[in-house]
Design an enzyme around this catalytic site. Structure first.
Site, short mmCIF file in Angstrom:
data_model
loop_
_atom_site.label_atom_id
_atom_site.label_comp_id
_atom_site.label_asym_id
_atom_site.label_seq_id
_atom_site.Cartn_x
_atom_site.Cartn_y
_atom_site.Cartn_z
N HIS A 195 -34.97 51.28 55.68
CA HIS A 195 -35.14 52.14 54.51
C HIS A 195 -33.78 52.48 53.91
CE1 HIS A 195 -36.17 56.28 52.79
NE2 HIS A 195 -36.97 55.46 52.14
N HIS A 215 -31.52 55.38 45.09
CA HIS A 215 -32.83 55.99 45.25
C HIS A 215 -33.18 56.86 44.05
CE1 HIS A 215 -35.56 59.27 46.65
NE2 HIS A 215 -36.21 58.24 47.13
#
Length: 331
Positions: free
Chosen positions: A42, A84
């Site tokens: 991730h 992100h």
């Protein structure tokens, strides 16, 4: 329905007609394809390096991750870069650069610097930082912000899969920076627009994935979270997009782990229902430094989730997820 997201590696063979008492038997995985679940890095090995840097992705690969996950946002000149959030203050050193001081502005309820206000050349002047206060900050201000294509180059070099997430496509489209044609062009140029390509595209916005489904055969992953986060009257186990709706355009779902196990610790049946519809399940996010409870450490949490039959897990600490998975595989 396109080919379901397949794991990598080969299924462990059954022991040859010997009594079970002679040793532990291989674990029987209840994933969609019977393979061990994928470990998905991730934002890279983001627990150990500043997230979304080539260095974080390289470390994740060295730790045994099967898949690396870059989040994609758009620059002012239409380049997909890996962040992100589309604001920049939390993961870069932009606040320390006087030449950009006057570029800070308010958008919505946040005052910040926004990636869509900067060209790629300007983004290259920034350096990445670790946003989590409890994590190692010694690598701050050393690493560049990569482009999506640079991450794809790294993945191809090391023969690992990618699972990019397109962030806030509705916002970018509304300001004239639709990421879809750029994404499609990149996928087609690299032969990643097929159902068996070593990638899958994720998004929280179903309209974007439905549009993308009409352009490429690349596998798609619908990201969902509990509807109660948007509507306090909703059932806490109702996802933001139903599994039945997701199955009309996607090959898998990426649910918040809160949808898989109830507050009482029981299996909600989410994985079983998804599998019945042919959907792979990749829950998020597993973190060594954010315990579920005082009674459950990360090893126990991963064991519990793996036992449900998930097809992959998103983790900030790939080494741990690999270790727990491999220990279960060995029986």
């Amino acid at each position: 329905m396109r080919q379901i997201f397949l794991g990598i590696g080969i299924l462990v063979g059954l022991a040859a007609c010997t009594p079970a008492a002679e040793g532990p038997q291989p674990h029987v995985w209840t994933t969609l394809d019977g393979q061990p679940p994928l470990v998905i890095a991730h934002r890279g090995a983001s627990g150990d390096r500043p997230e979304h840097t080539l260095e974080a992705f390289r470390l994740a690969i060295s730790q045994g991750a099967d898949v690396i996950e870059p989040d994609l946002v758009m620059t002012a000149d239409g380049v997909l870069v890996v962040r992100h959030d589309h604001y920049l203050s939390t993961t870069t050193n932009i606040a320390d650069l006087p030449e950009y001081a006057d570029r800070r502005r308010t958008q919505g309820d946040r005052e910040d610097w926004w990636v869509e206000d900067f060209t790629l050349a300007e983004i290259r002047a920034l350096r990445a930082r670790q946003p989590w206060p409890q994590r190692d900050a010694s690598y701050n201000d050393q690493f560049l912000i990569p482009t999506f294509e640079e991450v794809l180059d790294l993945a191809a070099e090391h023969n690992v899969r990618t699972e990019p997430e397109v962030k806030a496509p509705g916002h970018f489209t509304a300001i004239g920076l639709d990421p879809l044609p750029v994404l499609v062009e990149i996928l087609r140029a690299r032969g990643l627009d097929t159902a068996d390509a070593p990638t899958a595209i994720q998004c929280f916005e179903p309209d974007f994935l439905a549009r993308l489904n009409g352009e490429v055969e690349t596998r798609l992953l619908m990201l969902v979270f509990p509807m109660i986060e948007l509507d306090t009257e909703a059932d806490p186990l109702t996802p933001t997009v139903s599994l039945e709706d997701a199955a009309t355009f996607a090959d898998g779902v990426g649910p918040s782990k809160a949808l898989l196990i109830s507050a009482d610790g029981d299996d909600t049946g989410f994985v079983t229902r998804a599998h019945a519809l042919g959907l792979a399940v990749h829950p998020w996010t597993f973190r060594d430094d954010v315990p579920v409870s005082e009674d459950m450490d990360i090893d126990a949490e991963l064991q519990r989730i793996y036992a449900l039959g998930v097809d992959g897990v998103f983790t900030d600490f790939p080494a741990t997820a690999v270790q727990v998975r491999d220990a279960m595989s060995d029986g």
